[in-house]
Design a protein around this motif. Structure first.
Motif, short mmCIF file in Angstrom:
data_model
loop_
_atom_site.label_atom_id
_atom_site.label_comp_id
_atom_site.label_asym_id
_atom_site.label_seq_id
_atom_site.Cartn_x
_atom_site.Cartn_y
_atom_site.Cartn_z
N GLU A 388 0.86 -1.17 0.00
CA GLU A 388 0.00 0.00 0.00
C GLU A 388 0.90 1.23 0.00
N VAL A 389 0.37 2.33 -0.45
CA VAL A 389 1.11 3.59 -0.47
C VAL A 389 0.29 4.64 0.28
N VAL A 390 0.97 5.36 1.17
CA VAL A 390 0.38 6.51 1.86
C VAL A 390 1.14 7.73 1.39
N VAL A 391 0.43 8.74 0.93
CA VAL A 391 1.12 9.83 0.24
C VAL A 391 0.48 11.18 0.55
N VAL A 392 1.32 12.21 0.63
CA VAL A 392 0.87 13.60 0.71
C VAL A 392 1.14 14.21 -0.66
N ALA A 393 0.08 14.42 -1.43
CA ALA A 393 0.21 14.93 -2.80
C ALA A 393 -1.05 15.71 -3.15
N PRO A 394 -1.18 16.95 -2.67
CA PRO A 394 -2.43 17.70 -2.83
C PRO A 394 -2.86 17.92 -4.28
N VAL A 418 -3.55 3.51 -3.20
CA VAL A 418 -2.83 4.72 -2.84
C VAL A 418 -3.75 5.53 -1.94
N VAL A 419 -3.32 5.76 -0.71
CA VAL A 419 -4.12 6.51 0.26
C VAL A 419 -3.55 7.91 0.37
N ARG A 420 -4.34 8.91 0.03
CA ARG A 420 -3.90 10.31 0.12
C ARG A 420 -4.28 10.87 1.49
N VAL A 421 -3.31 11.49 2.17
CA VAL A 421 -3.53 12.08 3.48
C VAL A 421 -2.95 13.49 3.48
N SER A 422 -3.32 14.27 4.47
CA SER A 422 -2.81 15.65 4.55
C SER A 422 -1.42 15.70 5.14
N VAL A 423 -1.08 14.74 6.02
CA VAL A 423 0.23 14.72 6.65
C VAL A 423 0.52 13.31 7.14
N LEU A 424 1.76 12.89 7.07
CA LEU A 424 2.16 11.59 7.61
C LEU A 424 2.51 11.72 9.09
N LEU A 437 1.53 4.12 10.98
CA LEU A 437 1.02 4.03 9.61
C LEU A 437 -0.20 3.13 9.53
N LEU A 438 -0.15 1.99 10.20
CA LEU A 438 -1.30 1.08 10.19
C LEU A 438 -2.53 1.75 10.80
N ALA A 439 -2.31 2.50 11.88
CA ALA A 439 -3.44 3.20 12.50
C ALA A 439 -4.02 4.24 11.57
N LEU A 440 -3.14 4.90 10.80
CA LEU A 440 -3.60 5.93 9.86
C LEU A 440 -4.38 5.32 8.70
#
Length: 548
Positions: A388-394, A418-424, A437-440
């Motif tokens: 999985e990918v967690v990414v900040v890419a507005p 791909v999971v988009r978030v505001s901040v890691l 990361l898992l919690a997010l």
């Protein structure tokens, strides 16, 4: 027995505060005054200001005691530290830690430093084998672990890397550091390096671009920006120019070449990296844009081991086995292949998490991000998990990022979504823990999502099936189509539901290997839609009690 003075250049400036220059003798006066008040216990140094931290460290050394340096000031790691050192005393220049203290633990609060005094303060020689610090790892790969550091090992390491901190020959440099002094990287570079070699370390805020500009303007020049890859990308995203920088030094995580090249163009300064760990300290450097090879510090010896790792040997220190795969190139250079724990195996193929992250962070518009590997061990008979990918890419969509990753990442390691978030959820060192990361990614949805109208379609993510997926073997030879069961398995995974009896399912168009399938879903009714581009390829509805 070998011994080294506590300060290498006591008469010279040692710190640049927002108000003035502080000499080494000022630090010694303050350290002697504090040492006279310390109880005969290990000292847990929680000072955040670099000058106060250094004075507390020197005071403990003068008394023959050691300092305990936390890998993090967060409540969890601090509670672990206090449990490991219940007989220690705390020295702090801020509020007490956000966790209960052991009964009877002394707390020394520093609000001012007694830097003045008559005459020249004593600058004693410290035995090389004297243990002066216990430094805890950050806990990013597990429970924090303490490692003892001797004065001789720290001193020799600072002398060996002195050239890195002398960007202009014959001139003393000022270090503007964005990393905390309690971490091994920040401790060695912004505390020990000035104590031993006489360069100047700055105090005061140095986290945001405006802070960095202020510290660099105060000088004196030449200035070194000592930072991390995360902070580098933040500073480069700010359009306001920075004052002159003579050299950039980065550590704590691999720095991608694209970011290093951009920094060198923007600031007209060479970018170097330090390789090391809490266990070993800094052991090697390289100029990121010039070579992939790391050059060992003088006096460091690397001994390869059959498993691909190596043991590190240095004077006045205990030998350690690094957690990375290293390939020796010459007696004093090596290539870093990646952390042994970062090596990921899927479908008989191997790659490193660091390599995947370097690709991700090099994509245009990606401000921050990371691959999240599946659990290492699947139960017997269960399929291996997907990345999985967690990414900040507005400015980019999840399908867009997944499509670009497909051109750069081997099919076996393409992410399920791909999971988009505001901040890691990075800690103060810029590091990520798997638990955070898992919690997010898999935790409860934010309140804004939970309170959205039940009929509003929410993004679940994207998936793509590789051409070598086992389910495609013999399935429509010459014109492969992804089986509906595979499509549903991916949808269930993205929605976070357990496989359940479908109320309704319609496959409207075939899904082919390599297609990026975007999944949206609603809560009332519990339904999903799969799209490839602008075309709907499948729709379905589940019973609402199918939530996992």
């Amino acid at each position: 027995m070998h011994a080294f003075p506590l300060l290498g250049h006591p008469a010279a400036p040692l710190f640049r505060t927002p108000e003035r220059l502080v000499t080494g003798n000022d630090v010694l006066h303050a350290a002697h005054a504090l040492a006279a008040t310390l109880p005969p216990r290990p000292i847990i140094n929680l000072c955040r200001d670099r000058l106060y931290f250094t004075v507390a460290f020197c005071a403990a050394v003068l008394r023959g005691q050691y300092s305990v340096l936390p890998g993090s000031h967060a409540a969890g790691p601090l509670a672990h530290l206090l449990a490991c050192y219940p007989d220690a005393a705390i020295v702090t220049d801020t509020d007490l830690p956000p966790c209960p203290l052991p009964a009877g633990m002394p707390v020394i609060r520093l609000s001012t430093l007694h830097a003045g005094g008559a005459g020249r303060p004593a600058n004693p020689d410290i035995a090389a084998m004297q243990v002066v610090a216990h430094i805890l790892t950050s806990g990013s790969t597990g429970t924090p672990v303490a490692h003892a550091k001797t004065w001789g090992g720290l001193n020799r390491r600072a002398q060996a890397s002195a050239g890195l901190f002398t960007p202009v020959p014959g001139r003393v440099a000022t270090i503007v550091g964005t990393v905390p002094p309690c971490h091994m990287y920040g401790f060695e570079t912004t505390v020990i390096q000035p104590l031993v070699t006489g360069c100047i370390s700055t105090t005061g805020p140095a986290l945001f671009p405006a802070d960095i500009r202020t510290r660099l303007e105060q000088g004196p020049q030449p200035c070194i920006l000592l930072t991390t890859p995360l902070h580098l990308r933040t500073f480069l995203a700010d359009p306001t120019p920075l004052p002159p920088i003579a050299r950039v030094i980065s550590a704590t995580a691999p720095l991608d070449a694209a970011t290093a090249e951009r920094a060198e163009r923007c600031w007209q300064a060479p970018v170097f990296e330090i390789y090391g760990s809490t266990e070993t300290g800094s052991i090697a450097t390289r100029r990121t844009t010039a070579t992939q090879a790391w050059r060992l510090h003088s006096g460091i010896r690397l001994h390869p081991r059959p498993d691909g790792t190596a043991s590190i040997h240095a004077p006045d220190t205990t030998s350690h086995v690094v957690a990375d795969a290293l390939t020796p190139l010459t007696p004093d250079t090596f290539r870093l292949e990646g952390r042994m724990t970062d090596i990921i195996k899927i479908a008989g193929q191997r790659t490193s998490l660091a390599g995947l992250n370097a690709i991700l962070l090099g994509l245009p518009g990606v401000e921050d991000g990371t691959f999240l590997a599946p659990a290492p061990d699947a139960a017997p008979g269960q399929p291996v998990g997907r990345m999985e990918v967690v990414v900040v890419a507005p400015t980019r969509t999840a399908p867009d990022i997944l499509a670009e990753l497909r051109t750069r990442v081997p099919p076996a390691f393409l992410p399920r979504r791909v999971v988009r978030v505001s901040v890691l959820p990075r800690n103060e060192l810029g590091k990520l823990t798997r638990a955070a990361l898992l919690a997010l990614v898999h935790g409860p949805r934010p309140a804004t999502e939970a309170t959205a109208p039940a009929t509003t379609a929410q993004e679940a993510g994207c998936f793509s099936i590789a051409v070598d997926h086992p389910a495609l073997a013999g399935h429509f030879p010459g014109n492969p189509i992804v089986p509906g069961a595979v499509v549903l398995s991916e949808v269930f995974g993205l929605m976070g539901v357990e496989p359940a009896r479908l109320e309704q399912i319609k496959f409207l168009r075939p899904v082919r290997p390599g297609d990026t399938v975007r999944v949206t879903h609603t809560a009332q009714p519990l339904a999903f839609t799969c799209m490839v581009g602008t075309q709907v390829v499948a729709k379905g509805r589940l019973r609402n009690n199918a939530h996992g």
